[in-house]
Design a protein around this motif. Structure first.
Motif, mmCIF file in Angstrom:
data_model
loop_
_atom_site.group_PDB
_atom_site.id
_atom_site.type_symbol
_atom_site.label_atom_id
_atom_site.label_comp_id
_atom_site.label_asym_id
_atom_site.label_seq_id
_atom_site.Cartn_x
_atom_site.Cartn_y
_atom_site.Cartn_z
ATOM 1 N N ILE A 1 0.877 -1.165 0.000
ATOM 2 C CA ILE A 1 0.000 0.000 0.000
ATOM 3 C C ILE A 1 0.914 1.215 0.000
ATOM 4 O O ILE A 1 1.696 1.415 0.933
ATOM 5 C CB ILE A 1 -0.936 0.006 1.216
ATOM 6 C CG1 ILE A 1 -1.780 -1.269 1.228
ATOM 7 C CG2 ILE A 1 -1.799 1.249 1.222
ATOM 8 C CD1 ILE A 1 -2.596 -1.473 2.479
ATOM 9 N N MET A 2 0.798 2.019 -1.069
ATOM 10 C CA MET A 2 1.743 3.121 -1.231
ATOM 11 C C MET A 2 1.009 4.422 -1.527
ATOM 12 O O MET A 2 0.172 4.483 -2.435
ATOM 13 C CB MET A 2 2.684 2.801 -2.399
ATOM 14 C CG MET A 2 3.703 3.885 -2.653
ATOM 15 S SD MET A 2 4.768 3.452 -4.040
ATOM 16 C CE MET A 2 5.709 2.134 -3.336
ATOM 17 N N PRO A 3 1.332 5.484 -0.767
ATOM 18 C CA PRO A 3 0.747 6.778 -1.093
ATOM 19 C C PRO A 3 1.513 7.443 -2.244
ATOM 20 O O PRO A 3 2.734 7.414 -2.293
ATOM 21 C CB PRO A 3 0.928 7.575 0.202
ATOM 22 C CG PRO A 3 2.133 6.974 0.845
ATOM 23 C CD PRO A 3 2.123 5.518 0.445
ATOM 24 N N ILE A 4 0.769 7.973 -3.179
ATOM 25 C CA ILE A 4 1.374 8.741 -4.291
ATOM 26 C C ILE A 4 0.529 9.999 -4.412
ATOM 27 O O ILE A 4 -0.659 9.932 -4.749
ATOM 28 C CB ILE A 4 1.335 7.957 -5.602
ATOM 29 C CG1 ILE A 4 2.195 6.713 -5.482
ATOM 30 C CG2 ILE A 4 1.771 8.833 -6.778
ATOM 31 C CD1 ILE A 4 2.222 5.845 -6.708
ATOM 32 N N TYR A 5 1.141 11.121 -4.132
ATOM 33 C CA TYR A 5 0.365 12.366 -4.179
ATOM 34 C C TYR A 5 0.326 12.898 -5.602
ATOM 35 O O TYR A 5 1.341 13.113 -6.236
ATOM 36 C CB TYR A 5 0.970 13.428 -3.256
ATOM 37 C CG TYR A 5 0.162 14.703 -3.273
ATOM 38 C CD1 TYR A 5 -1.118 14.735 -2.739
ATOM 39 C CD2 TYR A 5 0.661 15.847 -3.863
ATOM 40 C CE1 TYR A 5 -1.871 15.874 -2.764
ATOM 41 C CE2 TYR A 5 -0.093 17.001 -3.883
ATOM 42 C CZ TYR A 5 -1.360 17.016 -3.334
ATOM 43 O OH TYR A 5 -2.102 18.161 -3.378
ATOM 44 N N ALA A 6 -0.885 13.052 -6.110
ATOM 45 C CA ALA A 6 -1.107 13.638 -7.428
ATOM 46 C C ALA A 6 -2.246 14.623 -7.276
ATOM 47 O O ALA A 6 -3.336 14.242 -6.861
ATOM 48 C CB ALA A 6 -1.450 12.562 -8.447
#
Length: 161
Positions: free
Chosen positions: A154-159
């Motif tokens: 589970i990985m956060p990627i801010y877009a």
């Protein structure tokens, strides 16, 4: 199957692949132009979904050509049909999981289920994730699938959206 039929089949597959590549190039160029003009905003999630759909479309074309080329009682036909069914089920599972995780309040989510493994990758539009949120996400994945703890990323990627 005769050599002539094989050559015609392979030529058709190459032609379909070339047409797909041309459409991909044209559509990618259109998207880039529109983005430069400020009309459309693309981010990681939009790009990922687009590439995933393009790749799966090519895989479906290849499987359909195998299904069309072989008799229904052949091993190749049965394997191609099984692979196509597995892909459809995987796509449905990804969509369900994405919707379930979005219900936790995230603006965008992409779930990728491994076709050759039990791995599930979850990419979430967020600056960071706390332990409580990760636990809620994992519980939803665990309830819907038979995933084990070590097979989930589970990985956060801010877009910006």
């Amino acid at each position: 199957m005769t050599n002539t039929k094989k050559i015609v089949l392979m030529s058709t597959l190459v032609l379909l692949l070339a047409v797909t590549a041309i459409f991909n190039f044209v559509l990618a160029g259109t998207r880039t132009t529109a983005t430069a003009g400020g009309n459309v905003e693309t981010n990681y999630f939009t790009s990922y979904r687009s590439e995933r759909a393009s790749t799966r479309s090519e895989e479906f074309v290849q499987l359909d050509s195998v299904i069309a080329a072989y008799a229904t009682d052949s091993a190749e036909y049965k394997e191609a049909v099984a692979m196509k069914q597995q892909m459809v089920e995987m796509m449905e599972d990804e969509l369900i999981l994405e919707t379930m995780i979005k219900s936790l309040g995230f603006s965008d989510v992409v779930v990728a289920i491994g076709s050759d493994s039990d791995n599930i990758n979850v990419f979430i539009n967020s600056n960071e994730l706390d332990l409580d949120t990760v636990t809620k996400i994992f519980q939803r994945l665990e309830n819907e699938t038979s995933v084990r703890e070590g097979n989930v990323i589970i990985m956060p990627i801010y877009a910006e959206s």
